[in-house]
Design an enzyme around this catalytic site. Structure first.
Site, PDB file in Angstrom:
ATOM      1  N   ILE A  56       0.146   4.424  -0.601  1.00 40.01           N
ATOM      2  CA  ILE A  56      -0.705   5.616  -0.604  1.00 40.01           C
ATOM      3  C   ILE A  56       0.068   6.882  -0.201  1.00 40.01           C
ATOM      4  O   ILE A  56      -0.289   7.983  -0.592  1.00 40.01           O
ATOM      5  CB  ILE A  56      -1.942   5.382   0.307  1.00 40.01           C
ATOM      6  CG1 ILE A  56      -2.964   6.498   0.191  1.00 40.01           C
ATOM      7  CG2 ILE A  56      -1.557   5.172   1.753  1.00 40.01           C
ATOM      8  CD1 ILE A  56      -4.293   6.222   0.898  1.00 40.01           C
ATOM      9  N   ASP A 112       0.879  -1.172   0.000  1.00 34.29           N
ATOM     10  CA  ASP A 112       0.000   0.000   0.000  1.00 34.29           C
ATOM     11  C   ASP A 112       0.921   1.229   0.000  1.00 34.29           C
ATOM     12  O   ASP A 112       1.561   1.538   1.004  1.00 34.29           O
ATOM     13  CB  ASP A 112      -0.887  -0.050   1.250  1.00 34.29           C
ATOM     14  CG  ASP A 112      -1.845   1.135   1.347  1.00 34.29           C
ATOM     15  OD1 ASP A 112      -1.565   2.186   0.751  1.00 34.29           O
ATOM     16  OD2 ASP A 112      -2.873   1.017   2.047  1.00 34.29           O
TER      17      ASP A 112
END
Ligand code: PLP
Length: 457
Positions: free
Chosen positions: A230, A228
């Site tokens: 992000i 992830d």
């Protein structure tokens, strides 16, 4: 009244992470309307660079007017419902993701599945890779939302990889193996590992060594790795952010099919309300299944259109990326210096919108009960909503995640003043005026005002 699935408490809604938000909502701080309210430091929002996007929108009024070269695209967008997404947006997003990684790797737009934020991307991947009762290993401390996103609707389980402050929460081979053994003892089939890089809540990036350990591990066990990423655009310091994409591109084994990246514009562009997320994978079966799943949470066509135009402006993206990183670094330094001034250390970090703050010395006892007591005092007496480490499944009491990018410098200053008084009073309330700690703190406030001139325009 609701189904047993909806009633399952694996959502994690009653964690202190979410409870803190509720307390904040009841009594939110406002400098004039509610100066004694709670300051929200438990929300990883990036409000530092809105002006850059706003000024781009002002210079490109056609985009919000749903026009292209002066002609309306309203009808086209109103009818668009292709779950493969707008090609112009996917191209622009793929290029932006490469730009954030200094073009050391390229992304093929046909390997992207668009989703309503990283929340949806993580859940879709979990749905595609794990059956109910299967497990993913996740290093601790981890983002509290994962309990909801990975487990709740999919029925998958999280088995924590215990990381500790003794090596600055680094992922090791033995911690991975130990987590695997714990999963086996519980008779859970391990389907993969999920990491956040840069880490929420640590604010650190994974080293190349850690990334190699992870890839070797998933290769040997023939399982998946979800990265992830992000916060990839928030890395403001050394060491530089290394994407998992870079690590696998240099490998001769065929591990790429087991590796999947999650991305979103919620943090780097500060647009969580727009719900723009993506899965990137070169595994065709995963892309095909995820594309079908994405029907449940598509990104609206006008949002895709707007972002396609914004991200295709290379002049804008280049200046946005560097200016945003610069502002995050300044704000991070302000928090770290402010806390140091009142004797509170942080884990050294180089990314993210928060610091991982060490308040172990403020605990009455080295227990999670004491951590909760301290947290309650910080929320109710000091008036700061921070996230306790236990909500992030940290194994050591006394760590807190403190966010710094969702408020003005003045609000950060107020938060530090309150915390300084609290620490000065030995955790009882107002600190004695004129004491050494307070003087040190006032010195920091002056530094902050000087730094303001550098941050704000
Ligand atoms: C690591 C991580 N993944 C996913 C999310 C969810 O992001 P989004 O708003 O794109 O759904 C967050 C939000 O805080 C996060 O920190």
């Amino acid at each position: 009244m609701v189904s047993s699935k909806a009633a399952r408490n694996s959502h994690g809604q009653d964690s202190s992470y979410f409870l803190g938000w509720q307390e904040y909502e009841k009594n939110p701080y406002h400098p004039t309307n509610n100066p004694s309210g709670i300051i929200q430091m438990g929300l990883a929002e990036n409000q530092l660079s809105f002006d850059q996007i706003e000024s781009w929108l002002e210079s490109n009024p056609d985009v919000l007017g749903l026009k292209h070269d002066g002609a309306s695209v309203f009808r086209e967008l109103a009818l668009f419902q292709d779950y493969h997404g707008l090609p112009s947006f996917k191209n622009a997003l793929a290029e932006f993701m490469a730009e954030l990684r200094e073009n050391k790797v390229q992304f093929d737009p046909s390997n992207i599945v668009l989703t309503a934020g990283a929340t949806s991307a993580n859940e879709i991947l979990m749905f595609c890779l794990a059956d109910p009762g299967d497990a993913f290993l996740v290093p601790t401390p981890y983002y509290p939302g994962f309990d909801r996103d990975l487990k709740w609707r999919t029925g998958a389980e999280i088995v924590p990889i215990h990381c500790s402050s003794s090596n600055n929460f680094k992922i090791t081979k033995s911690a991975l193996e130990e987590a695997c053994k714990r999963a086996q003892k519980k008779k859970l089939r391990v389907k993969g590992v999920l990491v956040t890089n840069p880490s929420n809540p640590l604010g650190t990036t994974l080293t190349r060594h850690e990334l190699e350990i992870l890839v070797d591990f998933i290769c040997a066990k023939r399982i998946h790795l979800i990265s992830d990423e992000i916060y990839s655009g928030t890395c403001f310091g050394i060491p530089e952010f290394i994407s998992i994409a870079e690590v696998i591109s240099g490998r001769i084994d065929n591990v790429a099919d087991q590796v999947h990246i999650v991305y979103s514009l919620s943090k780097d562009l500060g647009l969580p309300g727009f719900r723009i997320g993506a899965i990137y994978s070169s595994n065709k079966a995963v892309i095909a299944a995820a594309t079908k799943m994405s029907s449940f949470g598509l990104i609206s066509s006008q949002t895709q259109y707007l972002l396609a135009m914004l991200l295709s402006d290379k002049h804008f993206t280049a200046s946005y990326i560097s200016e945003n990183r610069r502002r995050i670094r300044i704000r991070h330094d302000q928090l770290v210096e402010g806390l140091a001034g009142i004797g509170i250390p942080c884990l050294e970090s180089n990314a993210g919108l928060f610091c991982w703050v060490d308040m172990r010395h403020l605990l009455d006892k080295n227990t999670f009960t004491s951590e909760m007591e301290l947290w309650k005092k910080i929320v109710y007496d000091v008036g700061l909503n921070v996230s306790p480490g236990s909500s992030c499944h940290c194994t050591e009491p006394g760590w807190f995640r403190v966010c710094f990018a969702n408020m003005s410098t003045e609000t950060l200053e107020m938060a530090m003043q309150r915390l300084a008084s609290f620490v000065e009073s030995g955790g009882q309330g107002e600190g004695p005026k004129g004491s050494r700690g307070l003087k040190r703190f006032m010195y920091w406030v002056r530094q902050l005002s000087l730094a303001d001139d550098r941050t704000e325009r």
